[in-house]
Design a protein around this motif. Structure first.
Motif, PDB file in Angstrom:
ATOM      1  N   GLY A 146      15.482  -3.289   8.366  1.00  0.00           N
ATOM      2  CA  GLY A 146      14.304  -3.864   9.005  1.00  0.00           C
ATOM      3  C   GLY A 146      13.108  -3.980   8.095  1.00  0.00           C
ATOM      4  N   SER A 147      13.309  -3.696   6.811  1.00  0.00           N
ATOM      5  CA  SER A 147      12.186  -3.698   5.867  1.00  0.00           C
ATOM      6  C   SER A 147      12.460  -4.563   4.639  1.00  0.00           C
ATOM      7  N   ARG A 148      13.335  -5.559   4.797  1.00  0.00           N
ATOM      8  CA  ARG A 148      13.649  -6.420   3.654  1.00  0.00           C
ATOM      9  C   ARG A 148      12.544  -7.440   3.380  1.00  0.00           C
ATOM     10  N   SER A 149      11.589  -7.567   4.300  1.00  0.00           N
ATOM     11  CA  SER A 149      10.450  -8.455   4.094  1.00  0.00           C
ATOM     12  C   SER A 149       9.242  -7.871   4.808  1.00  0.00           C
ATOM     13  N   VAL A 150       8.056  -8.313   4.400  1.00  0.00           N
ATOM     14  CA  VAL A 150       6.817  -7.907   5.073  1.00  0.00           C
ATOM     15  C   VAL A 150       6.046  -9.167   5.433  1.00  0.00           C
ATOM     16  N   PRO A 151       5.415  -9.195   6.610  1.00  0.00           N
ATOM     17  CA  PRO A 151       4.692 -10.400   7.038  1.00  0.00           C
ATOM     18  C   PRO A 151       3.399 -10.580   6.261  1.00  0.00           C
ATOM     19  N   ALA A 152       2.873 -11.800   6.342  1.00  0.00           N
ATOM     20  CA  ALA A 152       1.584 -12.084   5.713  1.00  0.00           C
ATOM     21  C   ALA A 152       0.469 -11.359   6.456  1.00  0.00           C
ATOM     22  N   THR A 153      -0.579 -11.034   5.724  1.00  0.00           N
ATOM     23  CA  THR A 153      -1.777 -10.437   6.314  1.00  0.00           C
ATOM     24  C   THR A 153      -2.967 -11.312   5.963  1.00  0.00           C
ATOM     25  N   ALA A 154      -3.665 -11.781   6.972  1.00  0.00           N
ATOM     26  CA  ALA A 154      -4.808 -12.668   6.734  1.00  0.00           C
ATOM     27  C   ALA A 154      -5.957 -11.909   6.066  1.00  0.00           C
ATOM     28  N   THR A 155      -6.689 -12.604   5.216  1.00  0.00           N
ATOM     29  CA  THR A 155      -7.853 -12.018   4.562  1.00  0.00           C
ATOM     30  C   THR A 155      -8.961 -11.769   5.582  1.00  0.00           C
ATOM     31  N   THR A 156      -9.475 -10.543   5.562  1.00  0.00           N
ATOM     32  CA  THR A 156     -10.623 -10.221   6.420  1.00  0.00           C
ATOM     33  C   THR A 156     -11.829  -9.767   5.606  1.00  0.00           C
ATOM     34  N   GLN A 157     -11.599  -9.468   4.315  1.00  0.00           N
ATOM     35  CA  GLN A 157     -12.713  -9.014   3.494  1.00  0.00           C
ATOM     36  C   GLN A 157     -12.555  -9.515   2.064  1.00  0.00           C
ATOM     37  N   VAL A 158     -13.633 -10.031   1.514  1.00  0.00           N
ATOM     38  CA  VAL A 158     -13.691 -10.472   0.123  1.00  0.00           C
ATOM     39  C   VAL A 158     -14.798  -9.680  -0.560  1.00  0.00           C
ATOM     40  N   ARG A 159     -14.450  -8.946  -1.597  1.00  0.00           N
ATOM     41  CA  ARG A 159     -15.440  -8.141  -2.325  1.00  0.00           C
ATOM     42  C   ARG A 159     -15.825  -8.837  -3.624  1.00  0.00           C
ATOM     43  N   LEU A 160     -17.153  -8.940  -3.864  1.00  0.00           N
ATOM     44  CA  LEU A 160     -17.670  -9.507  -5.101  1.00  0.00           C
ATOM     45  C   LEU A 160     -18.326  -8.402  -5.922  1.00  0.00           C
ATOM     46  N   SER A 161     -18.446  -8.651  -7.225  1.00  0.00           N
ATOM     47  CA  SER A 161     -19.083  -7.678  -8.103  1.00  0.00           C
ATOM     48  C   SER A 161     -19.810  -8.398  -9.242  1.00  0.00           C
ATOM     49  N   ASP A 162     -20.622  -7.637  -9.977  1.00  0.00           N
ATOM     50  CA  ASP A 162     -21.386  -8.085 -11.141  1.00  0.00           C
ATOM     51  C   ASP A 162     -22.685  -8.820 -10.746  1.00  0.00           C
ATOM     52  N   THR A 163     -23.174  -9.680 -11.664  1.00  0.00           N
ATOM     53  CA  THR A 163     -24.579 -10.097 -11.627  1.00  0.00           C
ATOM     54  C   THR A 163     -24.794 -11.578 -11.334  1.00  0.00           C
ATOM     55  N   LEU A 164     -25.818 -11.836 -10.508  1.00  0.00           N
ATOM     56  CA  LEU A 164     -26.393 -13.179 -10.392  1.00  0.00           C
ATOM     57  C   LEU A 164     -27.703 -13.153 -11.179  1.00  0.00           C
TER      58      LEU A 164
END
Length: 394
Positions: A146-164
């Motif tokens: 029952g573990s030969r595949s894993v389903p997709a997980t939708a993006t709920t968080q995007v992390r940014l870093s560094d400088t503007l």
């Protein structure tokens, strides 16, 4: 003199069994997890013959009746470890045995050569016996069907870093991939505009997929260049065609807006994953079956069960590098490193513990004992022959 012949024959019989024991040990020199055995020799009962004048004090002549081969005892010393490169091979360092089941019978073994069969069970490579895992306080088959595949997980968080950099008027952050509920990747661009002239420390931004605008917003930085407390995140609704809509949060908490030579803001991470298919199964040093998938995810699955008994002599060898337990000794079942059980070494196996030099030394002793016993029989036979010749000359 006839009794001497029978005594010599007992020697021949016993030393023959000793040779068989040595032969078995030597033949299994390269057998994975094999434990050599040692044969015990026992003297037979004695006949007491009292001589005249010694009956009162119990002294007399004690004549033995020869020797017999007793029980063989298994030597459970540690065998050497050999690297095999097989991710499902394992060896126990210290106490313990792997637990396998075959035909509804439970066996214990030190041979850790395993594989996944067509039904998804972890089994022994030689005959497909079911390897047992430990779940809470009970044993269970290790099965990955029952573990030969894993389903997709939708993006709920995007992390940014560094400088503007406040010296830049605009900056485009491209190739930010957002994954929908179906596992499809959507490359988006976040275009930043420096709005410091209007609102101090503010950058406005637009999130687009191609030419389609997904959301617009703003991020405000304090005089020290860090996001204004409580304004570190921006959330919008992502509703691609055919997929389930969900909320996506852009996290700016690890970004800053300073006087730098140029902007360097980048994608730090996003928590969506595509659907994945099993690419690798391996055992780790704690006995867990680790599943690796095509989307880069790994999963720690069920854990191998180990067993030990407080009296190793209660284990009976039954062939195939396996033992059964008679139930008279206390059985301990747990996992590697717990309750006195040994640790695991993976991608390798434990070799036979047969000491070839010792076996050859024992072989010499057995051979000489057999030769000496045959000489006793020959001598007794010659003496009987001489008696016959004396009678014939009368």
């Amino acid at each position: 003199m006839l009794d001497s012949i029978y005594i010599g024959m007992s020697g021949l019989t016993s030393f023959s069994k000793g040779l068989s024991n040595i032969s078995s040990n030597v033949a299994n020199l390269n057998t994975t997890g094999f434990k050599g055995s040692e044969l015990q020799f026992l003297d037979l009962f004695y006949q007491r013959q009292l001589s005249s004048g010694y009956a009162s004090n119990g002294n007399g002549h004690y004549q033995g009746s020869g020797v017999k081969a007793g029980e063989s005892s298994v030597k459970f010393t540690q065998g050497d470890f050999r690297q095999t490169g097989n991710d499902l091979d394992a060896a126990i360092t210290g106490n313990g045995f792997f637990i396998v089941k075959k035909d509804n019978k439970t066996f214990f073994t030190r041979a850790g050569q395993f594989e996944i069969n067509d039904s998804g069970n972890l089994v022994t490579r030689d005959d497909g016996a079911l390897v047992q895992g430990y779940s809470g306080t009970s044993l269970k088959n290790i099965n990955i069907s029952g573990s030969r595949s894993v389903p997709a997980t939708a993006t709920t968080q995007v992390r940014l870093s560094d400088t503007l950099s406040i010296n830049d008027a605009t900056f485009n952050l491209s190739n930010v991939n957002i994954i929908d509920s179906l596992g499809k990747e959507h490359p988006v661009t976040i275009s930043f505009v420096n709005n410091n002239a209007t609102v101090a420390g503010q950058w406005t931004f637009t999130i687009k997929e191609g030419t389609n605008t997904l959301a617009t917003g703003a991020i405000n930085y304090s005089g020290s260049g860090v996001p204004v407390p409580g304004q570190e995140q921006f959330t919008f609704t992502f509703a691609p065609t055919g997929a389930i809509s969900n909320q996506v949060t852009i996290d700016f908490s690890n970004t800053n807006s300073l006087s730098a030579s140029s902007s360097s803001i980048k994608l730090s991470s996003q928590n969506g994953v595509k659907a994945g298919f099993l690419t690798k199964t391996a055992l780790d040093n704690n006995g867990f079956l680790v599943l690796s998938y095509s989307n880069g995810q790994t999963r720690q699955f069920q854990q191998l069960a180990l067993a030990n008994v407080d009296n190793l002599s209660s284990l009976t060898p039954v062939g195939g590098n396996r033992f059964t337990q008679d139930g008279k000794a206390k059985l301990v079942i747990s996992t590697a490193g717990n309750m006195g059980l040994g640790t695991l070494q993976v991608s390798g196996v434990e070799l036979s513990n047969v000491d070839l030099a010792r076996e050859f030394s024992e072989l010499i002793v057995v051979q000489r004992g057999y030769q000496a016993s045959s000489q006793v029989i020959s001598a007794a036979n010659e003496m009987i022959q001489q008696l016959g010749d004396i009678r014939g000359r009368r």
